[in-house]
Write an enzyme that holds these catalytic residues in place. Sequence first.
Site, mmCIF file in Angstrom:
data_model
loop_
_atom_site.group_PDB
_atom_site.id
_atom_site.type_symbol
_atom_site.label_atom_id
_atom_site.label_comp_id
_atom_site.label_asym_id
_atom_site.label_seq_id
_atom_site.Cartn_x
_atom_site.Cartn_y
_atom_site.Cartn_z
ATOM 1 N N ALA A 12 10.661 51.568 54.008
ATOM 2 C CA ALA A 12 11.084 52.961 54.044
ATOM 3 C C ALA A 12 10.886 53.426 55.479
ATOM 4 C CB ALA A 12 10.243 53.806 53.094
ATOM 5 N N ALA A 46 21.890 47.884 77.096
ATOM 6 C CA ALA A 46 23.185 48.323 77.609
ATOM 7 C C ALA A 46 23.783 47.339 78.610
ATOM 8 C CB ALA A 46 23.040 49.699 78.257
ATOM 9 N N ASP A 91 18.867 44.628 65.437
ATOM 10 C CA ASP A 91 19.072 44.058 64.100
ATOM 11 C C ASP A 91 20.554 44.005 63.754
ATOM 12 O OD1 ASP A 91 16.295 44.117 63.997
ATOM 13 O OD2 ASP A 91 16.251 46.013 62.893
ATOM 14 N N ASP A 146 20.295 56.935 69.619
ATOM 15 C CA ASP A 146 19.178 56.345 68.885
ATOM 16 C C ASP A 146 19.338 54.832 68.934
ATOM 17 O OD1 ASP A 146 17.177 55.582 67.157
ATOM 18 O OD2 ASP A 146 17.885 56.749 65.445
ATOM 19 N N MET A 153 26.335 51.200 66.906
ATOM 20 C CA MET A 153 25.122 51.594 66.189
ATOM 21 C C MET A 153 24.300 52.601 66.977
ATOM 22 S SD MET A 153 23.262 51.295 63.492
ATOM 23 C CE MET A 153 21.570 51.348 62.889
ATOM 24 N N GLY A 209 14.444 43.001 58.370
ATOM 25 C CA GLY A 209 15.142 42.150 57.415
ATOM 26 C C GLY A 209 16.262 42.876 56.697
#
Length: 292
Positions: free
Chosen positions: A11, A208, A240, A234, A270, A40
């Site tokens: 969480a 970047a 990931d 963000d 993302m 994961g």
Amino acid sequence: MTIFNLGSINADLFYALPHMPSPGETIAAASLERGLGGKGANMSVAAARAASRVVHMGAVGANGGWAVERLLEYGVDTRHIVQVEADTGHAIILVDQAGENTIIIHHGANHAIPEDLLGRALSESETGDTLLFQNETLLQPEAAAMARKLGMRVAYAAAPFDAEAARALLPLTDLLVLNEIEMEQLKSASGQDLREMAVPTVIVTEGAAGGRLHRVETGWEAERFSSPEVKAVDTTGAGDTFTGYLVAGLDRGMPLRQAVALASQAAALMVTRHGTADVIPDLRDVQDARFG
């Protein structure tokens, strides 16, 4: 083909801050949000959204049913996620106005995955399938050894960095993904250069600036790759997302450079979003994105 991911499920608690607190400083958060995360889970969602079949191997506590349901909604096979007595893992994520983050992790159920789960899940694999794992769970060496015997490709995202885990896993790894800081930590901890590590393919990300890939057929000489230019809000989960898309691209038969380019585009998209697993872009988002 199928990707079997031995991975954490967390969480994620996001606190938006005007700046990162200094030692001893008390600071008010502008907002708090809860989302699905864990390296994961993020990688499983990214690979599934990149059009691969993904089987997640992991554990949650009695309070983690919502996380399993959300993974299922995102296209991940959740049959090998078990409930254990420990609390579901969680992460406290501090994000400043520049999009940089600081993360505190409580492992919880991620360190209570039963070993017999590996055999049950991997017995469903076929030669050429991929085992993916990170350093937020235990049992990686056992899983990697089992995968090698089954003829699977082993992909290791060496984060968060753990010197002991890395030393044990390098001989069993076909694809190693890590950022430039982790690469320096690995060299220092192992006392080896890339040739001595002898991992067939190594991807080093540099945010970047893109990154570099090293492969055995070129003597591990660095090959540069770029990242699309975007305005980051963000950076949480970008690495990931990169790894999930990269492994999915290779799983779907893409040449390495093409898979890296796709992964770089997904990671760039993302960082323009706030959140982790819940906002990882799907393949159409990435293909339709216009950068620069």
